[in-house]
Design an enzyme around this catalytic site. Structure first.
Site, PDB file in Angstrom:
ATOM      1  N   GLY A  67       0.823  -1.206   0.000  1.00  0.00           N
ATOM      2  CA  GLY A  67       0.000   0.000   0.000  1.00  0.00           C
ATOM      3  C   GLY A  67       0.854   1.252   0.000  1.00  0.00           C
ATOM      4  O   GLY A  67       2.007   1.226   0.443  1.00  0.00           O
ATOM      5  N   ASP A  68       0.283   2.336  -0.493  1.00  0.00           N
ATOM      6  CA  ASP A  68       0.989   3.616  -0.452  1.00  0.00           C
ATOM      7  C   ASP A  68      -0.042   4.741  -0.387  1.00  0.00           C
ATOM      8  O   ASP A  68      -1.074   4.690  -1.064  1.00  0.00           O
ATOM      9  CB  ASP A  68       1.883   3.804  -1.678  1.00  0.00           C
ATOM     10  CG  ASP A  68       2.843   4.967  -1.492  1.00  0.00           C
ATOM     11  OD1 ASP A  68       3.804   4.817  -0.712  1.00  0.00           O
ATOM     12  OD2 ASP A  68       2.622   6.038  -2.093  1.00  0.00           O
ATOM     13  N   THR A  69       0.252   5.752   0.423  1.00  0.00           N
ATOM     14  CA  THR A  69      -0.641   6.892   0.599  1.00  0.00           C
ATOM     15  C   THR A  69       0.099   8.183   0.276  1.00  0.00           C
ATOM     16  O   THR A  69       1.237   8.376   0.708  1.00  0.00           O
ATOM     17  CB  THR A  69      -1.173   6.954   2.048  1.00  0.00           C
ATOM     18  OG1 THR A  69      -1.879   5.744   2.334  1.00  0.00           O
ATOM     19  CG2 THR A  69      -2.101   8.145   2.249  1.00  0.00           C
ATOM     20  N   ALA A 104      -3.302   3.758  -2.605  1.00  0.00           N
ATOM     21  CA  ALA A 104      -3.339   2.625  -3.534  1.00  0.00           C
ATOM     22  C   ALA A 104      -3.021   1.353  -2.762  1.00  0.00           C
ATOM     23  O   ALA A 104      -2.187   1.360  -1.848  1.00  0.00           O
ATOM     24  CB  ALA A 104      -2.328   2.815  -4.653  1.00  0.00           C
TER      25      ALA A 104
END
Length: 198
Positions: A67-69, A104
């Protein structure tokens, strides 16, 4: 099927636990400084998949979740601040305005190499926070581990006046998307119960 979370984020750990998913943690250590994409959704999706693929070889037969923010305001993409001064500058640029938080997630099936991904976006509005209040928040150290230099579930909760979208996306893991992606990849998840507070 075993699930592996490619993240050290305690917020992602808590959200995934809330889904009732049993998982292991293997931090990717991916260099996030040179993505090929240029827009926030593209960068977040690219980094989420890179994180998942970075640990996939160590977990054959598993589902790896990356995940990445990121935060986007006026076309500028903000990740985690590099210094306290950087954090203060980010917060000054967000106060009194609405920005987008983009998270994502990618679920990689290490048995097949198939990656399933999705991107969620939530709009967040901050009040006009005085400099002294921002500086006091940055001094807590919490800002240094969050995209856009704030943790909405922590000390920055009082900065926010409106959230248009899924709060989990802002915290760092859109749980509805994660559930759908894991289920599509063949994971057996428990039935969803009432939401628990983090």
């Amino acid at each position: 099927m075993r699930v592996v979370l490619a993240s050290a984020s305690p917020r992602r750990h808590a959200l995934l636990t809330r889904l009732g998913v049993a998982f292991d943690v293997d931090v990717s250590g991916v260099d996030e400084s040179r993505p090929a994409a240029t827009d926030a959704p593209g960068i977040a999706a690219e980094l989420a998949e890179l994180k998942a693929r970075a640990v996939a070889a160590r977990h054959p037969g598993s589902l790896v979740l990356g995940g990445d923010t990121l935060v986007e305001v006026d076309g500028r993409v903000l990740g985690k601040p590099a210094t306290p001064a950087d954090a203060l500058a980010m917060l000054r640029g967000l106060r009194g305005r609405t920005h987008r938080v983009v998270t994502a997630v990618v679920v990689l099936d290490t048995a097949t190499g198939v990656a399933r991904g999705a991107v969620a976006t939530t709009a967040v509005t901050m009040r006009e926070v005085p400099d002294a209040e921002l500086a006091a928040y940055v001094a807590t150290g919490e800002a240094m581990d969050a995209a856009g230099a704030y943790a909405i579930q922590g000390g920055a909760a009082g900065f926010v006046t409106a959230v248009d979208g899924d709060l989990d996306t802002v915290i760092g893991l859109p749980t509805a998307l994660v559930r759908d992606l894991l289920t599509a990849a063949g994971a057996a998840l428990p039935g969803s119960g009432p939401a628990q507070a983090l």
